[in-house]
Motif scaffolding. Sequence first.
Motif, PDB file in Angstrom:
ATOM      1  N   LEU B 110     -15.081  -0.745  -3.971  1.00  0.00           N
ATOM      2  CA  LEU B 110     -14.264  -0.964  -2.776  1.00  0.00           C
ATOM      3  C   LEU B 110     -15.124  -1.023  -1.519  1.00  0.00           C
ATOM      4  O   LEU B 110     -14.861  -1.795  -0.598  1.00  0.00           O
ATOM      5  CB  LEU B 110     -13.192   0.128  -2.655  1.00  0.00           C
ATOM      6  CG  LEU B 110     -12.239   0.012  -1.467  1.00  0.00           C
ATOM      7  CD1 LEU B 110     -11.548  -1.340  -1.418  1.00  0.00           C
ATOM      8  CD2 LEU B 110     -11.193   1.142  -1.513  1.00  0.00           C
ATOM      9  N   ASP B 140      -8.191  -8.101  -3.063  1.00  0.00           N
ATOM     10  CA  ASP B 140      -6.747  -8.271  -3.284  1.00  0.00           C
ATOM     11  C   ASP B 140      -6.370  -7.848  -4.704  1.00  0.00           C
ATOM     12  O   ASP B 140      -5.388  -7.135  -4.922  1.00  0.00           O
ATOM     13  CB  ASP B 140      -6.336  -9.740  -3.073  1.00  0.00           C
ATOM     14  CG  ASP B 140      -6.358 -10.136  -1.607  1.00  0.00           C
ATOM     15  OD1 ASP B 140      -6.331  -9.232  -0.742  1.00  0.00           O
ATOM     16  OD2 ASP B 140      -6.408 -11.347  -1.331  1.00  0.00           O
ATOM     17  N   PHE B 143      -6.453  -4.064  -5.147  1.00  0.00           N
ATOM     18  CA  PHE B 143      -5.282  -3.382  -4.600  1.00  0.00           C
ATOM     19  C   PHE B 143      -4.036  -3.655  -5.451  1.00  0.00           C
ATOM     20  O   PHE B 143      -3.155  -2.801  -5.547  1.00  0.00           O
ATOM     21  CB  PHE B 143      -5.073  -3.751  -3.134  1.00  0.00           C
ATOM     22  CG  PHE B 143      -6.084  -3.116  -2.205  1.00  0.00           C
ATOM     23  CD1 PHE B 143      -6.477  -1.784  -2.383  1.00  0.00           C
ATOM     24  CD2 PHE B 143      -6.649  -3.830  -1.162  1.00  0.00           C
ATOM     25  CE1 PHE B 143      -7.406  -1.179  -1.534  1.00  0.00           C
ATOM     26  CE2 PHE B 143      -7.580  -3.230  -0.311  1.00  0.00           C
ATOM     27  CZ  PHE B 143      -7.961  -1.910  -0.495  1.00  0.00           C
ATOM     28  N   MET B 146      -4.395  -1.124  -8.187  1.00  0.00           N
ATOM     29  CA  MET B 146      -4.128   0.221  -7.675  1.00  0.00           C
ATOM     30  C   MET B 146      -2.628   0.418  -7.461  1.00  0.00           C
ATOM     31  O   MET B 146      -2.074   1.477  -7.777  1.00  0.00           O
ATOM     32  CB  MET B 146      -4.897   0.391  -6.366  1.00  0.00           C
ATOM     33  CG  MET B 146      -4.923   1.803  -5.843  1.00  0.00           C
ATOM     34  SD  MET B 146      -6.051   1.883  -4.402  1.00  0.00           S
ATOM     35  CE  MET B 146      -5.328   3.310  -3.590  1.00  0.00           C
ATOM     36  N   ASP B 147      -1.978  -0.619  -6.935  1.00  0.00           N
ATOM     37  CA  ASP B 147      -0.540  -0.517  -6.696  1.00  0.00           C
ATOM     38  C   ASP B 147       0.215  -0.330  -8.016  1.00  0.00           C
ATOM     39  O   ASP B 147       1.143   0.465  -8.107  1.00  0.00           O
ATOM     40  CB  ASP B 147      -0.056  -1.785  -5.975  1.00  0.00           C
ATOM     41  CG  ASP B 147       1.327  -1.604  -5.378  1.00  0.00           C
ATOM     42  OD1 ASP B 147       1.444  -0.844  -4.393  1.00  0.00           O
ATOM     43  OD2 ASP B 147       2.286  -2.184  -5.908  1.00  0.00           O
ATOM     44  N   ILE B 172      -8.823   3.297   2.588  1.00  0.00           N
ATOM     45  CA  ILE B 172      -7.536   2.588   2.661  1.00  0.00           C
ATOM     46  C   ILE B 172      -6.740   2.940   3.915  1.00  0.00           C
ATOM     47  O   ILE B 172      -5.646   2.426   4.111  1.00  0.00           O
ATOM     48  CB  ILE B 172      -6.669   2.788   1.387  1.00  0.00           C
ATOM     49  CG1 ILE B 172      -6.287   4.253   1.188  1.00  0.00           C
ATOM     50  CG2 ILE B 172      -7.380   2.226   0.166  1.00  0.00           C
ATOM     51  CD1 ILE B 172      -5.312   4.485   0.036  1.00  0.00           C
ATOM     52  N   THR B 181      -7.049  -5.071   6.779  1.00  0.00           N
ATOM     53  CA  THR B 181      -6.336  -4.895   5.511  1.00  0.00           C
ATOM     54  C   THR B 181      -4.934  -4.372   5.773  1.00  0.00           C
ATOM     55  O   THR B 181      -4.750  -3.444   6.555  1.00  0.00           O
ATOM     56  CB  THR B 181      -7.060  -3.851   4.622  1.00  0.00           C
ATOM     57  OG1 THR B 181      -8.399  -4.275   4.416  1.00  0.00           O
ATOM     58  CG2 THR B 181      -6.349  -3.692   3.279  1.00  0.00           C
ATOM     59  N   PHE B 183      -1.109  -3.419   3.587  1.00  0.00           N
ATOM     60  CA  PHE B 183      -0.561  -3.219   2.243  1.00  0.00           C
ATOM     61  C   PHE B 183       0.893  -3.675   2.178  1.00  0.00           C
ATOM     62  O   PHE B 183       1.715  -3.077   1.498  1.00  0.00           O
ATOM     63  CB  PHE B 183      -0.711  -1.740   1.844  1.00  0.00           C
ATOM     64  CG  PHE B 183      -2.151  -1.310   1.742  1.00  0.00           C
ATOM     65  CD1 PHE B 183      -2.951  -1.781   0.708  1.00  0.00           C
ATOM     66  CD2 PHE B 183      -2.719  -0.492   2.696  1.00  0.00           C
ATOM     67  CE1 PHE B 183      -4.289  -1.424   0.613  1.00  0.00           C
ATOM     68  CE2 PHE B 183      -4.055  -0.124   2.618  1.00  0.00           C
ATOM     69  CZ  PHE B 183      -4.841  -0.590   1.584  1.00  0.00           C
ATOM     70  N   HIS B 186       2.067  -4.094  -1.187  1.00  0.00           N
ATOM     71  CA  HIS B 186       1.755  -2.964  -2.067  1.00  0.00           C
ATOM     72  C   HIS B 186       2.525  -1.709  -1.694  1.00  0.00           C
ATOM     73  O   HIS B 186       1.965  -0.762  -1.140  1.00  0.00           O
ATOM     74  CB  HIS B 186       0.236  -2.703  -2.004  1.00  0.00           C
ATOM     75  CG  HIS B 186      -0.589  -3.861  -2.463  1.00  0.00           C
ATOM     76  ND1 HIS B 186      -1.445  -4.564  -1.633  1.00  0.00           N
ATOM     77  CD2 HIS B 186      -0.680  -4.466  -3.682  1.00  0.00           C
ATOM     78  CE1 HIS B 186      -2.030  -5.539  -2.316  1.00  0.00           C
ATOM     79  NE2 HIS B 186      -1.590  -5.514  -3.553  1.00  0.00           N
ATOM     80  N   ILE B 189       1.131   1.705  -2.889  1.00  0.00           N
ATOM     81  CA  ILE B 189      -0.018   2.222  -2.123  1.00  0.00           C
ATOM     82  C   ILE B 189       0.476   2.820  -0.810  1.00  0.00           C
ATOM     83  O   ILE B 189       0.025   3.898  -0.398  1.00  0.00           O
ATOM     84  CB  ILE B 189      -1.074   1.121  -1.863  1.00  0.00           C
ATOM     85  CG1 ILE B 189      -1.680   0.630  -3.188  1.00  0.00           C
ATOM     86  CG2 ILE B 189      -2.167   1.636  -0.933  1.00  0.00           C
ATOM     87  CD1 ILE B 189      -2.723  -0.477  -3.048  1.00  0.00           C
TER      88      ILE B 189
END
Lengths: 230, 230
Positions: B110, B140, B143, B146-147, B172, B181, B183, B186, B189
Amino acid sequence: VEEATAMITIYHLGLSQSDRVVWLMEELGLPYEMEVFVRHESGYAPRELFDVHPLGRAPVIRDGKTILAESSAIVEYICTRLAGGCLWVAADADNYADFLYWFHFGPSSLSTMASFRMIAHRQNYENQDHIVRHWLRQMDLAFDIMDKRLADVPYLAGHEFTAAEVMILYPITTWARYNGTDFSRHPNIRAYIERVEARPAYRRAMDIAGPDRGAGIPPVYTMHDPEAAS
Amino acid sequence: VEEATAMITIYHLGLSQSDRVVWLMEELGLPYEMEVFVRHESGYAPRELFDVHPLGRAPVIRDGKTILAESSAIVEYICTRLAGGCLWVAADADNYADFLYWFHFGPSSLSTMASFRMIAHRQNYENQDHIVRHWLRQMDLAFDIMDKRLADVPYLAGHEFTAAEVMILYPITTWARYNGTDFSRHPNIRAYIERVEARPAYRRAMDIAGPDRGAGIPPVYTMHDPEAAS
């Protein structure tokens, strides 16, 4: 115990830092299987690698049902879970902080420095952005520190070869080829690279999975835009 | 035992990822001393930080005679050596691979993605270099992964809060502010950030050392060339 004799699979991408996982297993004398992926002619990883891991990157390993990516996570997993702490340093050892610093330095700080260096090297805009210049200076400083460290001890964590070597060698050899890094001011780093590259396990691993293995793999510096009209 | 009660010193730089070490100590309930450094008006770290560590970066800690830099090394050192494995995951646990992946993901992959994103955000050359675009796509994708992970479990390693959260929150939140960035795609997140930010130890740490602490600290996005004529 079945788990102790189960074999991991290494998903190896040619000309990539996944060669360090092969090297680690050769150092540990542990068995492994390999699945080899060849770079697309653009230089990027092939689509098939996305079937192994959604980021399409290498290295990735499979241990039973567990799929694990991220080099430093893989090396820590193998040393501490599969190899009983071999090539790792115990938390109560005097050189634990040294070990952790150098183990993390490659994938963390040096990787960021090398990203900026690659951009500067490709596009020659050292003089265009002071943040890029800042990171290039940081990289020079970091190699000064590393050179000084290696004047005192043969390996980064001290007197013994550890996983810190496994993490750092690719960035100071293969990356260095492609981003214009040289160690002309750093004789101790040069001697260190020679010392580590002479290890039988390293040589075996490079014969199997090293950057010069596999004719036809395009060198990184020719990477071109896969979306551009040819 | 004297060592168990000795206090570490955290060398904290205002508006930097050294806030995570304060947070970790608050989570663990361990005592610490702080030395606070304020950024130069250019946005860069002050020269005095080079007296603490030759790279002039933060965080750095001192534990007795040991000086240790590199965030991920510091967090691993504190959890495994000073806190008896607290907020760490044991090597034989079922979620060890998940823990290691997410612990290393922030400072390794990251961090590299965010470097390219910062460059793209500052200089608007998304369209100029396919390697920068490649890394933005990787970010992208990362994430997205991660989401998806956080749709299944409340914390990255699974059901319990661990050092993986301590590593990932700054990238983040604070970085995200400065590199564009968001989200919006997301929701998991976003909910995760809220969940972690609500922790009492996190709130205490941010009051002490967070990015909004310390009037007069210039935000990162105004960093300018300290060598340029004013």
